[in-house]
Design a protein around this motif. Structure first.
Motif, PDB file in Angstrom:
ATOM      1  N   VAL A 112      67.401 -11.926  26.883  1.00 25.60           N
ATOM      2  CA  VAL A 112      66.632 -12.326  25.614  1.00 25.60           C
ATOM      3  C   VAL A 112      66.091 -11.275  25.023  1.00 25.60           C
ATOM      4  O   VAL A 112      65.581 -10.306  25.674  1.00 25.60           O
ATOM      5  CB  VAL A 112      65.704 -13.595  26.339  1.00 25.60           C
ATOM      6  N   GLU A 113      66.152 -11.469  23.596  1.00 22.84           N
ATOM      7  CA  GLU A 113      65.460 -10.345  22.783  1.00 22.84           C
ATOM      8  C   GLU A 113      63.946 -11.042  22.349  1.00 22.84           C
ATOM      9  O   GLU A 113      63.821 -11.937  22.032  1.00 22.84           O
ATOM     10  CB  GLU A 113      66.151 -10.106  21.609  1.00 22.84           C
ATOM     11  N   PHE A 114      63.141  -9.905  22.165  1.00 22.70           N
ATOM     12  CA  PHE A 114      61.713 -10.289  21.975  1.00 22.70           C
ATOM     13  C   PHE A 114      61.347  -9.580  20.718  1.00 22.70           C
ATOM     14  O   PHE A 114      61.518  -8.421  20.378  1.00 22.70           O
ATOM     15  CB  PHE A 114      60.807  -9.450  23.250  1.00 22.70           C
ATOM     16  N   ASN A 115      60.343 -10.303  20.208  1.00 23.19           N
ATOM     17  CA  ASN A 115      59.925  -9.452  18.766  1.00 23.19           C
ATOM     18  C   ASN A 115      58.279  -9.897  18.789  1.00 23.19           C
ATOM     19  O   ASN A 115      57.803 -11.122  19.057  1.00 23.19           O
ATOM     20  CB  ASN A 115      60.417  -9.983  17.693  1.00 23.19           C
ATOM     21  N   TRP A 116      57.493  -9.234  18.739  1.00 23.54           N
ATOM     22  CA  TRP A 116      55.954  -9.428  18.696  1.00 23.54           C
ATOM     23  C   TRP A 116      55.287  -9.744  17.434  1.00 23.54           C
ATOM     24  O   TRP A 116      55.646  -8.604  16.479  1.00 23.54           O
ATOM     25  CB  TRP A 116      55.331  -8.339  19.321  1.00 23.54           C
ATOM     26  N   ASP A 117      54.538 -10.350  16.996  1.00 20.38           N
ATOM     27  CA  ASP A 117      54.054 -10.710  15.838  1.00 20.38           C
ATOM     28  C   ASP A 117      52.486 -10.503  15.950  1.00 20.38           C
ATOM     29  O   ASP A 117      51.735 -11.403  16.394  1.00 20.38           O
ATOM     30  CB  ASP A 117      54.361 -12.124  15.048  1.00 20.38           C
ATOM     31  N   ALA A 118      51.935  -9.451  15.669  1.00 20.84           N
ATOM     32  CA  ALA A 118      50.373  -9.106  16.169  1.00 20.84           C
ATOM     33  C   ALA A 118      49.550 -10.064  15.266  1.00 20.84           C
ATOM     34  O   ALA A 118      48.475 -10.469  15.630  1.00 20.84           O
ATOM     35  CB  ALA A 118      50.081  -7.826  15.741  1.00 20.84           C
ATOM     36  N   ILE A 119      49.667 -10.350  13.898  1.00 18.64           N
ATOM     37  CA  ILE A 119      49.259 -11.245  12.883  1.00 18.64           C
ATOM     38  C   ILE A 119      48.823 -12.601  13.637  1.00 18.64           C
ATOM     39  O   ILE A 119      47.619 -13.144  13.617  1.00 18.64           O
ATOM     40  CB  ILE A 119      49.656 -11.399  11.508  1.00 18.64           C
ATOM     41  N   THR A 120      49.985 -12.986  14.007  1.00 24.53           N
ATOM     42  CA  THR A 120      49.783 -14.571  14.447  1.00 24.53           C
ATOM     43  C   THR A 120      49.615 -14.698  15.917  1.00 24.53           C
ATOM     44  O   THR A 120      49.454 -15.571  16.504  1.00 24.53           O
ATOM     45  CB  THR A 120      51.307 -15.505  14.047  1.00 24.53           C
ATOM     46  N   TYR A 121      49.622 -13.483  16.746  1.00 28.13           N
ATOM     47  CA  TYR A 121      49.324 -13.287  18.181  1.00 28.13           C
ATOM     48  C   TYR A 121      50.355 -14.217  18.920  1.00 28.13           C
ATOM     49  O   TYR A 121      50.278 -15.077  19.667  1.00 28.13           O
ATOM     50  CB  TYR A 121      47.873 -13.923  18.442  1.00 28.13           C
ATOM     51  N   SER A 122      51.749 -13.837  18.450  1.00 25.72           N
ATOM     52  CA  SER A 122      52.729 -14.464  18.918  1.00 25.72           C
ATOM     53  C   SER A 122      53.792 -13.867  19.437  1.00 25.72           C
ATOM     54  O   SER A 122      54.188 -12.671  19.120  1.00 25.72           O
ATOM     55  CB  SER A 122      53.163 -15.750  18.167  1.00 25.72           C
ATOM     56  N   VAL A 123      54.780 -14.220  20.536  1.00 28.18           N
ATOM     57  CA  VAL A 123      55.940 -13.875  20.921  1.00 28.18           C
ATOM     58  C   VAL A 123      57.121 -14.464  20.749  1.00 28.18           C
ATOM     59  O   VAL A 123      57.212 -15.641  20.672  1.00 28.18           O
ATOM     60  CB  VAL A 123      55.748 -13.579  22.482  1.00 28.18           C
ATOM     61  N   HIS A 124      58.048 -13.851  19.971  1.00 28.04           N
ATOM     62  CA  HIS A 124      59.358 -14.462  19.532  1.00 28.04           C
ATOM     63  C   HIS A 124      60.215 -14.234  19.969  1.00 28.04           C
ATOM     64  O   HIS A 124      60.631 -12.820  20.286  1.00 28.04           O
ATOM     65  CB  HIS A 124      59.389 -14.094  17.878  1.00 28.04           C
ATOM     66  N   MET A 125      61.031 -15.118  20.969  1.00 27.81           N
ATOM     67  CA  MET A 125      62.293 -14.528  21.534  1.00 27.81           C
ATOM     68  C   MET A 125      63.698 -15.243  21.008  1.00 27.81           C
ATOM     69  O   MET A 125      63.428 -16.263  20.182  1.00 27.81           O
ATOM     70  CB  MET A 125      62.095 -15.322  23.038  1.00 27.81           C
ATOM     71  N   PHE A 126      64.552 -14.442  21.131  1.00 32.02           N
ATOM     72  CA  PHE A 126      65.938 -15.037  20.458  1.00 32.02           C
ATOM     73  C   PHE A 126      67.024 -15.010  21.650  1.00 32.02           C
ATOM     74  O   PHE A 126      67.035 -13.934  22.460  1.00 32.02           O
ATOM     75  CB  PHE A 126      66.156 -14.146  19.392  1.00 32.02           C
ATOM     76  N   LYS A 127      67.768 -15.987  21.385  1.00 29.20           N
ATOM     77  CA  LYS A 127      69.149 -15.841  22.505  1.00 29.20           C
ATOM     78  C   LYS A 127      70.265 -15.927  21.598  1.00 29.20           C
ATOM     79  O   LYS A 127      70.354 -16.580  20.283  1.00 29.20           O
ATOM     80  CB  LYS A 127      69.063 -17.377  23.250  1.00 29.20           C
ATOM     81  N   LYS A 128      71.445 -15.578  21.899  1.00 32.86           N
ATOM     82  CA  LYS A 128      72.731 -15.385  21.195  1.00 32.86           C
ATOM     83  C   LYS A 128      73.242 -16.610  20.731  1.00 32.86           C
ATOM     84  O   LYS A 128      73.892 -16.629  19.732  1.00 32.86           O
ATOM     85  CB  LYS A 128      73.808 -14.451  22.103  1.00 32.86           C
ATOM     86  N   ASP A 129      72.973 -17.714  21.353  1.00 30.78           N
ATOM     87  CA  ASP A 129      73.668 -18.905  21.034  1.00 30.78           C
ATOM     88  C   ASP A 129      73.029 -19.355  19.665  1.00 30.78           C
ATOM     89  O   ASP A 129      73.350 -20.469  19.203  1.00 30.78           O
ATOM     90  CB  ASP A 129      73.536 -20.142  22.138  1.00 30.78           C
ATOM     91  N   ASP A 130      72.089 -18.607  18.971  1.00 27.56           N
ATOM     92  CA  ASP A 130      71.427 -19.273  17.954  1.00 27.56           C
ATOM     93  C   ASP A 130      71.273 -17.995  17.122  1.00 27.56           C
ATOM     94  O   ASP A 130      70.141 -17.690  16.580  1.00 27.56           O
ATOM     95  CB  ASP A 130      70.268 -20.140  17.899  1.00 27.56           C
ATOM     96  N   SER A 131      72.118 -16.872  17.158  1.00 28.80           N
ATOM     97  CA  SER A 131      71.682 -15.876  16.504  1.00 28.80           C
ATOM     98  C   SER A 131      71.526 -15.794  15.050  1.00 28.80           C
ATOM     99  O   SER A 131      70.894 -14.659  14.467  1.00 28.80           O
ATOM    100  CB  SER A 131      72.781 -14.690  16.662  1.00 28.80           C
ATOM    101  N   SER A 132      71.985 -16.775  14.398  1.00 25.81           N
ATOM    102  CA  SER A 132      71.820 -16.830  12.916  1.00 25.81           C
ATOM    103  C   SER A 132      69.998 -16.645  12.580  1.00 25.81           C
ATOM    104  O   SER A 132      69.866 -16.417  11.457  1.00 25.81           O
ATOM    105  CB  SER A 132      72.232 -18.156  12.358  1.00 25.81           C
ATOM    106  N   SER A 133      69.433 -17.425  13.616  1.00 24.38           N
ATOM    107  CA  SER A 133      67.907 -17.258  13.407  1.00 24.38           C
ATOM    108  C   SER A 133      67.272 -15.866  13.483  1.00 24.38           C
ATOM    109  O   SER A 133      66.069 -15.785  13.381  1.00 24.38           O
ATOM    110  CB  SER A 133      67.334 -18.439  14.219  1.00 24.38           C
ATOM    111  N   LEU A 134      68.145 -14.904  13.917  1.00 22.32           N
ATOM    112  CA  LEU A 134      67.511 -13.626  14.210  1.00 22.32           C
ATOM    113  C   LEU A 134      66.768 -12.980  12.832  1.00 22.32           C
ATOM    114  O   LEU A 134      67.352 -13.142  11.899  1.00 22.32           O
ATOM    115  CB  LEU A 134      68.388 -12.671  14.837  1.00 22.32           C
ATOM    116  N   PRO A 135      65.670 -12.463  12.773  1.00 24.98           N
ATOM    117  CA  PRO A 135      65.089 -11.759  11.717  1.00 24.98           C
ATOM    118  C   PRO A 135      66.060 -10.604  11.371  1.00 24.98           C
ATOM    119  O   PRO A 135      66.441  -9.683  12.202  1.00 24.98           O
ATOM    120  CB  PRO A 135      63.767 -11.663  12.149  1.00 24.98           C
ATOM    121  N   VAL A 136      66.114 -10.321  10.021  1.00 24.71           N
ATOM    122  CA  VAL A 136      66.806  -9.078   9.677  1.00 24.71           C
ATOM    123  C   VAL A 136      66.416  -7.660  10.030  1.00 24.71           C
ATOM    124  O   VAL A 136      67.172  -6.825  10.316  1.00 24.71           O
ATOM    125  CB  VAL A 136      66.938  -9.035   8.091  1.00 24.71           C
ATOM    126  N   THR A 137      65.068  -7.598  10.500  1.00 26.64           N
ATOM    127  CA  THR A 137      64.540  -6.213  11.029  1.00 26.64           C
ATOM    128  C   THR A 137      64.553  -6.147  12.433  1.00 26.64           C
ATOM    129  O   THR A 137      64.398  -5.209  13.033  1.00 26.64           O
ATOM    130  CB  THR A 137      63.101  -6.430  10.875  1.00 26.64           C
TER     131      THR A 137
END
Length: 486
Positions: free
Chosen positions: A118-143
């Motif tokens: 699982v890949e992780f991305n942290w959003d400090a502004i909204t105080y949230s952890v965003h996780m991504f799985k390959k089975d829905d990779s189209s939703s990955l942020p471009v960054t």
């Protein structure tokens, strides 16, 4: 696997207030009774997040206080209060140890998630952890960096498919996209126009007789769940937020109220979620207790009584009516075996006046899987036992017992021990599966496959009354052992 290194503040003490929000492929995860929290710079989450959202299987060894997590060929073993982990047989050291908080097993999210792809991305502004799985990779942020991740095992076993979809309860529709969050939902937008779909809760009161929650307007339709170790009842009120008088009582987003009720130690409340906006009320109990919903005496009010708990068991006779189940080698139906055996269990267990026995069906009727689940959940039962017969190639014989949730494993082991002894069939072990009736029920729940109707020796025994009596007696003994009824 490329490891994503998050900024230090992402899981660190700099983010010291508010509730951490979790997203999987940009969908906010549903609220859990114990929210994620930060320990020594790491986010820890309830084990349910790992099991339900990442798609791993989780088992619990009470004696060793060990959690085993498996997904595809990955095997992770963690021990409560120990930083030592075993990954595919190799030792590793974690930054933070798993712990038990308010009865929930909390695991280090990033450590476990990265092992499972699982890949992780942290959003400090909204105080949230965003996780991504390959089975829905189209939703990955471009960054986001590109990493190799594993696919979620989406296959279910046995009775997993839902029957007719259930209609969501009134009042559970999320706020319309684009509307302004109301004051008090943790968005920091208290000066904006309130969302008219979100209702203000104005009071939370518990007397010696009644528990009453009032709103300024709208209908209150909470969901409830009971938890043990420690005993508590959780009430979630969707599409609500606390009014100013209650928000002033919050410290770190949690308020407390004293209790004069003989069964309740105290009440905690919070603005628990903002998608949908949800107020959570938790009753910390002095012992086990039940709630009974009462007719509201006034508009915009929800009322319940808190009563002493009575041991209650649900016996589920598999299949029924137009769903005959497996066809035996001599043309008999599984639904008939399960019904007669379940009724024998009911008759025997009902002789113990300390236990209330409920049946999902008592005749040849069909009950949807979700209906069976709702029946057990709504009645706040202590355990759920589903009785079945199996089918495979003619040479397969034996007894199997299935569980899904870690808290059901002890019950599964006890049931299996007694049923195997009663049948005399080969021991096909306790197994883990995604059968809907043991996955979606909120109490310990197991499904026992007594024998194989496709095997001539198993089938010949299973339709004899003496054999059914023996199996029923074994199941009653198992239930009493689990409930500690001497």
């Amino acid at each position: 696997m490329m490891m994503l290194i998050l900024p230090a503040y992402a899981f660190g003490a700099e983010a010291s207030s508010g509730v951490i929000k979790l997203y999987m492929n940009e969908k906010q995860l549903r609220a859990v009774e114990v929210p994620p929290r930060i320990v020594n710079g790491n986010t820890i989450v309830p084990v349910r997040i790992i099991a339900e959202e990442i798609g791993a299987k989780v088992s619990w060894d009470e004696a060793a206080r060990k959690v085993t997590i498996t997904k595809d060929d990955m095997n992770i073993q963690l021990t409560i209060d120990s930083k030592n982990a075993t990954i595919k047989g190799k030792k590793q050291t974690m930054e933070v140890a798993p712990v038990i908080v308010d009865g929930s097993t909390m695991l280090p999210l990033r450590f476990v998630g990265e092992q499972l792809g699982v890949e992780f991305n942290w959003d400090a502004i909204t105080y949230s952890v965003h996780m991504f799985k390959k089975d829905d990779s189209s939703s990955l942020p471009v960054t986001a960096p590109s990493v190799v991740v594993g696919e979620k095992d989406g296959t279910d076993q046995g009775e997993v498919a839902s029957g007719k979809p259930t209609t969501p309860p009134t009042g559970t529709k999320p706020p319309t996209k684009g509307t302004t969050p109301p004051a008090g939902t943790g968005s920091g937008t208290g000066d904006k126009t309130p969302d008219p779909t979100v209702h203000l809760i104005t009071s939370i009161e518990l007397s010696e007789k009644e528990f009453v929650v009032k709103a300024k307007d709208g209908t209150l339709a909470p969901t409830m769940m009971k938890l043990a170790n420690p005993n508590r009842i959780v009430f979630d009120f969707p599409n609500t937020t606390l009014d100013d008088s209650l928000r002033k009582l919050l410290v770190n987003n949690t308020g407390e109220l004293p209790s004069k009720h003989p069964l309740v130690q105290k009440i905690r409340f919070s603005n628990f979620s903002d998608n949908p906006s949800t107020v959570r009320v938790i009753m910390d109990l002095k012992s086990t207790a039940d709630y009974r919903i009462q007719p509201a005496k006034q508009p915009n009010q929800w009322t319940a009584t808190i009563e002493e708990h009575r041991l209650t068991v649900v016996i589920d006779a598999g299949h029924g009516d137009n769903d005959p189940g497996a066809l035996s080698i001599t043309g008999k139906y599984e639904k008939d075996f399960t019904l007669v055996t379940s009724k024998k269990v009911q008759k025997l267990l009902s002789q113990d006046k300390r236990v209330t026995v409920l049946m999902t069906r008592s005749d040849d009727t069909f009950v949807e899987l979700d209906g069976r689940v709702a029946f057990a959940n709504d009645n706040q039962v202590d355990l759920f036992l589903s009785i079945h017969g199996n089918s495979a190639k003619a040479s397969v014989s034996g007894t199997e017992t299935y569980y899904n949730k870690p808290e059901s494993l002890t019950l599964a082991n006890i049931v299996h021990k007694h049923v195997v002894a009663a049948t005399g069939f080969p021991d096909r072990k306790v197994r883990e599966a995604d059968f809907r009736v043991i996955k979606k029920t909120t109490m310990p729940a197991v499904l026992v496959e007594v024998g194989y109707l496709s095997n001539k020796n198993d089938e010949a025994a299973m339709y004899k009354e003496a054999f059914q009596d023996q199996v029923a007696a074994a199941l009653v003994t198992a239930i009493k052992e689990y409930l500690n009824l001497k």
